[in-house]
Write an enzyme that holds these catalytic residues in place. Structure first.
Site, short mmCIF file in Angstrom:
data_model
loop_
_atom_site.label_atom_id
_atom_site.label_comp_id
_atom_site.label_asym_id
_atom_site.label_seq_id
_atom_site.Cartn_x
_atom_site.Cartn_y
_atom_site.Cartn_z
CE LYS A 82 -3.87 1.83 2.74
NZ LYS A 82 -4.53 1.54 3.96
CB SER A 130 -7.78 3.31 2.76
OG SER A 130 -7.05 2.71 3.93
CB SER A 163 -8.38 0.53 5.88
OG SER A 163 -8.87 1.79 5.75
#
Lengths: 437, 494
Positions: free
Chosen positions: B78, B153, B177
């Protein structure tokens, strides 16, 4: 990540100030925007500081006074901003530029807050001098105001005589010496008193000291009053100081100046002046203690350290840390003096040479042929020569003027180049004059 | 289609030299090339470094070095995890072009294990969002339906794994997330216990809630990756000094005697009945395998979202103060004063959702509001944690849906932040309590994946993984399903 060493130094300072060290304390974020604060917050302690409820006793005009310590907490330093001043120009930038120095950013520091117990500018100064000494003893900081390793903000408020309630406090910053602290407070008392006498209010504000005029001026206006939005720093866990850790640190705490001073008086029998001078400087007192640890007689070592050694260090602008003369050297010098190998004047000369070169007193004395003459045959020759050269004083002495003997001893000393043992010379002179008279 | 296989299987095939790590990463890069124009899972693709890392693994193997099971396996990070010298944007214009001078501890550990970094994945800006629509660059699409969001996210990491662009990825989970996008894309997402994995080098959103974890194809893969990234880190004082067991080696498919709690609050209003039914069905299956299950109550659940939206923004408002245009990040040109430099840089550098949360958090910490909001929320947080403590006196794990609904459509909630916030209603309490949680596929509703969430006691990832693994092995059909348009052909190798 918390710096363990910084925490230990903070605890040492707190213990030296007789604080209660909190079993758990919390780090908080103080949020504000400024270019020298790159995270946008300063890590500090707010609601649960490292230590509270301490005290420090100091002397004002020989009288003991005690100030309560409200708290000792750990925080990180911000960077340094340089605005349009000499430093900016020195770095080759035009006016209007601001420079940021991040070298001290994030460096740990401790903040010590007193209760409002100080009553006069000279008290504040004495307190600070004692505090500085205590911190120097603990080894927490090298306490150099000029380098910023010790800094001070002073708060001051006035109140009517007899009133128990404090007036509006003003904070003074930019205090770069204890002398300035005293002056700034004195000025602030005058300023606030004039306001109050005129029936005008004192404004709660931060002011800065102006060295050039010895006065204070507002630093930031009220309209910029900040809300720092303190909250516990979620990146740092609670600091837990258990009893065992605290005890280990307590054991590491060196003897504090007041205790040392008392010991010098009571156990070592030093005169007050010498005890005070020695304890007011950590390097000097440790020099003294090393010397007595190596067999020096305390009173003689103290006398020479505070007297002759300090005089020479001043004269040659040598700081205690730069001293080439070792405690062992001083002990050796005193032994030479005791044994009659060196006279006092010679010993002073040797001390100066050792201080400048780092050579041992014995080596200096030998190299310069400076050993004392105690040989009676040798001295008798000199005595005879002086007696025949000064019939006037001889007659004076024989006529009862004792003081003339001193003159004659002086002449023998001079004739020996200072190397004659004055006691022996005195005895020989008396013997000769007694026999002849 | 090797990349739809598990780490386990690929590692043994690499060990048998059926193909090289370079060949494997070439396949990954090829898939990114073909698929990512539509999916947009990646912000940065790193062909050169990935090929170099793969070549290094191949050389090490031919030297006969002992290799980690992760050596040569293509993966992704990420883009809020710092990678030395490699752009790390956090999905924000503010950090566009930022190349960190250091690597996150998790990446250093994986790099040392021979991981092959294919690229950095898309996310909601500063990990604030539940759909990956808040990325400053572009939204990511759900491989199961490009019209729908992949969740967020960590939506980029989830989509990349689901589409077989990589074998696993790391995400971060502050309020769901990792788990929510895993649920939306039909992969396994694990949020470890707070403190299990170092946060050093994870660009902070809310420090007391953030935790790094894996998104992977199987529970066993999650265990393997978790093992590699776990452990005390002297650079993160919130990382715990606790033992790191070899979880993967202890997965035996056994759930007999395991006590499963089913908290009623997680099946109430707002939860799609079909989602609730599939989750209950999953629990029934586990009971059929020898586990015991009973309903329970976590009474403060309804306050979790409100509590979270005070605490997380409060921390964020402070964590994001450093983006002021002075030291790094976006600096607005033409500012005429310091205040203007601050306001313009932050105005231009941050997106709407980030600004909204900074304002919320600043407000909650302000003088006069601190007690009513921040302190009150901390107290509620304690009550939520106590709910779980009490439940874990009776149960080994809790089972509930990961998300109240399946993946929603792009744009559907973008203008309704409150509805968007509810997407994390079932994952947020787990972060507030600091517990480990895992989401794994448990079926499909209207052709879209549904996630089963299991929550365990602090640092008892072992039980959590054991139950999850047992369920996974018993339901191969969920893993064999492949998003339409993604080449099929992965085998059963859990």
């Amino acid at each position: 990540m918390l710096n363990r060493h910084a925490v230990e130094l903070g605890i040492l300072a707190a213990l030296a100030l007789e604080c209660r060290v909190a079993p758990e304390s919390v780090f908080a974020r103080k949020n504000y925007f400024y270019p020298d604060l790159p995270k946008g917050y300063q890590i500090s302690q707010y609601e649960q500081p490292l230590a509270t409820d301490g005290r420090l006793t100091f002397a004002v005009a020989g009288e003991p006074r005690t100030v309560r310590i409200r708290r000792v907490h750990l925080e990180e330093d911000a960077g340094k901003s340089l605005h349009g001043d000499d430093a900016v120009r020195a770095a080759g930038h035009a006016e209007g530029y601001s420079l940021l120095d991040f070298n001290r950013c994030g460096v740990p520091l401790i903040e010590i807050v007193t209760e409002p117990d100080l009553r006069a500018p000279e008290e504040a100064r004495s307190f600070l001098e004692t505090l500085k000494l205590v911190l120097e003893y603990t080894g927490v900081s090298d306490v150099k105001l000029e380098e910023g390793s010790l800094r001070c903000d002073a708060n001051i408020s006035l109140r009517p005589k007899g009133s128990g309630e404090s007036g509006v406090a003003v904070e003074i910053k930019n205090l770069n010496s204890f002398r300035f602290v005293q002056r700034a407070l004195a000025h602030e008392i005058e300023r606030q008193a004039a306001l109050l006498d005129a029936g005008r209010p004192v404004v709660r504000e931060t002011r800065q000291y102006l060295e050039a005029t010895g006065t204070t001026a507002p630093l930031r206006g009220k309209e910029e009053a900040q809300d720092y939005r303190y909250f516990p720093d979620p990146d740092l866990v609670r600091l837990v100081v258990d009893a065992a850790w605290q005890e280990r640190l307590q054991a590491r705490l060196p003897e504090m100046p007041a205790a040392k001073h008392a010991r010098y008086l009571d156990e070592l029998g030093l005169p007050e002046h010498e005890a005070r001078v020695l304890t007011s400087s950590l390097p000097l007192s440790s020099f003294f203690e090393q010397a007595i640890a190596q067999g020096g007689e305390p009173r003689a070592v103290a006398n020479w350290t505070v007297g002759e050694l300090c005089r020479l260090m001043n004269a040659h602008a040598v700081s205690p840390c730069e001293l080439k003369l070792t405690p062992a050297h001083l002990v050796e010098l005193l032994q030479l003096l005791d044994a009659g190998t060196l006279s006092r004047p010679l010993a002073r000369e040797v001390l100066e040479a050792s201080l400048l070169t780092g050579n041992s007193p014995r080596a200096v004395a030998q190299a310069r042929g400076m050993t004392q003459i105690s040989n009676e045959a040798e001295l008798t020759l000199l005595v005879d020569r002086v007696l025949s050269a000064h019939p006037g004083p001889v007659a004076d002495y024989l006529g009862g003027k004792e003081r003339a003997l001193g003159f004659l001893v002086g002449q023998v000393m001079r004739a020996s180049g200072g190397r004659a043992n004055p006691q022996t010379v005195g005895r020989l002179l008396k013997e000769k004059l007694g026999r002849e008279g | 289609m090797r990349l739809l296989g598990s780490i386990d299987r690929l590692a043994s095939e690499l060990a048998r030299k059926e193909y090289s790590a370079v060949e494997l990463v070439e396949e990954a890069l090829d898939r990114v090339e073909r698929l990512d124009g539509t999916l947009r899972a990646f912000i940065t693709v790193l062909p050169e470094t990935a090929l170099a890392q793969a070549a290094a693994v191949d050389r090490a193997r031919s030297r006969g070095d002992r290799l980690s099971p992760l050596a040569g396996i293509p993966m992704a990070l990420k883009d809020n995890l710092c990678t030395r010298g490699i752009p790390t944007t956090c999905g924000s214009r503010m950090l566009d072009g930022y190349r960190p001078p250091y690597s996150a501890t998790v990446w250093r550990r994986l790099e040392a294990a021979g991981a092959v970094l294919v690229g950095k994945t898309n996310l909601d800006e500063f990990a604030m969002g539940s759909s990956t629509e808040n990325s400053a660059f572009f939204p990511t699409r759900n491989p199961w339906d490009p019209k729908r969001v992949p969740g967020g996210s960590s939506g980029g990491s989830a989509a990349a794994v689901a589409a077989g662009e990589v074998v696993y990825a790391l995400g971060s989970d502050t309020g769901g997330s990792i788990r929510q996008p895993a649920s939306f894309t039909g992969v396994v997402g694990l949020k470890p216990t707070y403190g299990r994995v170092s946060r050093y080098g994870l660009i902070a959103f809310a420090s007391s809630l953030d935790q790094v974890g894996p998104l992977a194809r199987t529970v066993r893969d999650s265990a393997t990756v978790l093992h590699a990234i776990s452990g005390h880190d002297p650079l993160d004082s919130t990382s715990a000094a606790v033992p790191v067991p070899d979880w993967a080696a202890r997965l035996d498919g056994e759930v007999r005697g395991i006590k499963i709690g089913v908290p009623l609050e997680y099946f109430g209003t707002g939860v799609d009945p079909e989602v609730a039914r599939l989750v209950r069905q999953a629990v029934d299956l586990l009971v059929g395998m020898g586990a015991e299950a009973a309903e329970c109550s976590l009474p403060h659940t309804e306050y979790a979202v409100a509590t979270y939206y005070v605490l997380a923004p409060a921390e964020a408002s402070s964590n994001l103060a450093r983006y002021d245009g002075v030291r790094y990040g976006w600096r607005a040109p033409g500012a005429k004063s310091l205040t203007e430099l601050y306001t313009l840089s932050r105005q231009q550098g941050f997106g709407r959702e980030v600004k909204r949360r900074i304002m919320l958090g600043t407000y909650a910490l302000s003088a006069g509001y601190y007690e009513a909001y921040y302190l009150k929320s901390q107290k509620v947080r304690s009550l939520i944690r106590q709910d779980f403590d009490r439940a874990f006196e009776r149960f080994d794990v809790l089972a509930m849906p990961t998300s109240p609904e399946v993946a929603f459509r792009h744009g559907e909630r973008a203008s309704d932040p409150l509805r968007m916030y509810m997407a994390d209603a079932l994952t947020i309490p787990v972060n507030l309590a600091g517990l480990p949680g895992i989401s794994l596929p448990c079926g499909f509703s209207r052709g879209l994946p549904v996630g089963l969430q299991l929550v365990g006691r602090p640092f008892e990832e072992e039980t959590l993984l054991r139950v999850a693994h047992a369920y996974e092995v018993a339901t191969p059909e969920w893993r064999q399903a492949v998003p339409p348009g993604i080449a099929a052909g992965r085998g059963d190798d859990a």
